[in-house]
Design an enzyme around this catalytic site. Structure first.
Site, PDB file in Angstrom:
ATOM      1  CG  HIS A 102      -2.065   0.967   1.114  1.00  0.00           C
ATOM      2  ND1 HIS A 102      -1.919   2.345   1.114  1.00  0.00           N
ATOM      3  CD2 HIS A 102      -3.387   0.726   0.959  1.00  0.00           C
ATOM      4  CE1 HIS A 102      -3.104   2.903   0.974  1.00  0.00           C
ATOM      5  NE2 HIS A 102      -4.008   1.961   0.881  1.00  0.00           N
ATOM      6  N   GLY A 191       4.782  22.566  10.402  1.00  0.00           N
ATOM      7  CA  GLY A 191       5.987  21.758  10.519  1.00  0.00           C
ATOM      8  C   GLY A 191       7.082  22.183   9.558  1.00  0.00           C
ATOM      9  N   PRO A 192       8.220  21.485   9.594  1.00  0.00           N
ATOM     10  CG  PRO A 192       9.827  19.824   9.950  1.00  0.00           C
ATOM     11  CD  PRO A 192       8.470  20.277  10.416  1.00  0.00           C
TER      12      PRO A 192
END
Length: 313
Positions: A102, A191-192
């Protein structure tokens, strides 16, 4: 907290979160994630779907929403619970050692919020954005928003196509290891910009209800089933509101894995018939499809059974 509980009973405000995690073979990791989810009994795991071939697990978690006097969301136990589950997953799983059939972009791959009962899509979007801030800040994981949580309504599959989600990186049917890109092609909403290869990235969104429905095709011909998946999907000119991808599932099956974005209009039975029709053209046999999540009504009923206080109205 008693006042908060009473408020949700009166207002029937419930939110559902599907947490998709890239692991199903590591029992210790799953146990740690589930312990984290149980820290607050006011959030309930109402369903768990594990798939060892895909090496992926889906948790369906439900809790209530508290509003202020103007109808704005102020808190939900789901926020703390989902962030705790993510923390446990990042501590127990490394994407660099993960493999499966997946696709995935991260250890915590997708966090999908839905409104239930009388909650609204705006409420779900508020919580999606709050969770994205927490994960982006606390765990330094690039977090990309979609659906009602994104200011332009960007779709999750658009993010995935941009980041190479649908292209196996190990062989024709397998994904293995972390992301190949240190810097993202898309700017994270939280976030980064840099990607930790052990954690990857997470997509977080809010949408109306989505059903997940997989249809097994008895074959090893991945190319043929990819053609079926493309033709059944709205993007390929097939059924509107259906997203579909062909994924190897075990040694002799390829599944047409579907998201049904408007299941009240185009549901599992309709998709089953269309996949069978297309498979017959290829001389392939098809097994009965199956849902990987409960229906909305079943989720609400199970939540009320597992969290009896909500049923005291």
């Amino acid at each position: 907290m008693e006042k908060k509980k009473a408020a949700v009973v009166d207002q029937s405000m419930l939110l559902c979160c599907k947490v998709f995690i890239s692991e199903s073979r590591n029992r210790a990791a799953l146990d740690a994630i589930e312990r984290a989810a149980r820290r607050d009994p006011e959030s309930v795991i109402v369903n768990k779907f594990e798939d060892r071939a895909y090496n992926r697990v889906t948790y369906t978690v439900v809790s209530y929403l508290v509003l202020d006097c103007t109808g704005n969301a102020v808190c939900s136990p789901l926020q703390q619970t989902v962030v705790a589950m993510a923390e446990a997953a990042y501590n127990a799983i490394s994407l660099e050692s993960h493999s499966g059939t997946h696709p995935r972009l991260g250890v915590v791959d997708d966090i999908m919020f839905h409104p239930l009962a009388r909650a609204s899509l705006n409420h779900a979007a508020w919580l999606a954005k709050a969770v994205a801030r927490d994960i982006g800040t606390k765990f330094q994981v690039p977090s990309l928003l979609y659906g009602a949580a994104h200011e332009e309504g960007r779709m999750a599959d658009a993010i995935r196509r941009e980041l190479g989600y649908f292209k196996p990186n190990f062989n024709e049917s397998q994904w293995a290891g972390g992301l190949n890109q240190e810097s993202l092609a898309l700017k994270p909403d939280e976030g980064p910009d840099q990607v930790d290869p052990g954690k990857g990235v997470v997509v977080i969104g809010a949408t109306p209800w989505v059903d997940s429905f997989n249809i097994p095709v008895i074959t090893t011909d991945l190319v043929a089933v990819r053609g079926i998946a493309r033709r059944v999907s709205g993007r390929g000119g097939g059924l509107a509101s259906v997203q579909a991808v062909a994924l190897a599932h075990g040694e002799s099956v390829v599944e047409v894995a579907c998201y049904l974005l408007d299941p009240n209009t185009v549901g599992g039975p309709r998709v089953q018939l269309e996949v069978q029709r297309l498979a017959e053209e290829e001389g392939l046999d098809v097994s009965s499809g199956y849902y990987t999540v409960l229906s909305q009504d079943n989720i609400i009923q199970r939540y009320l059974r597992l969290f009896p206080l909500s049923a005291t109205k």
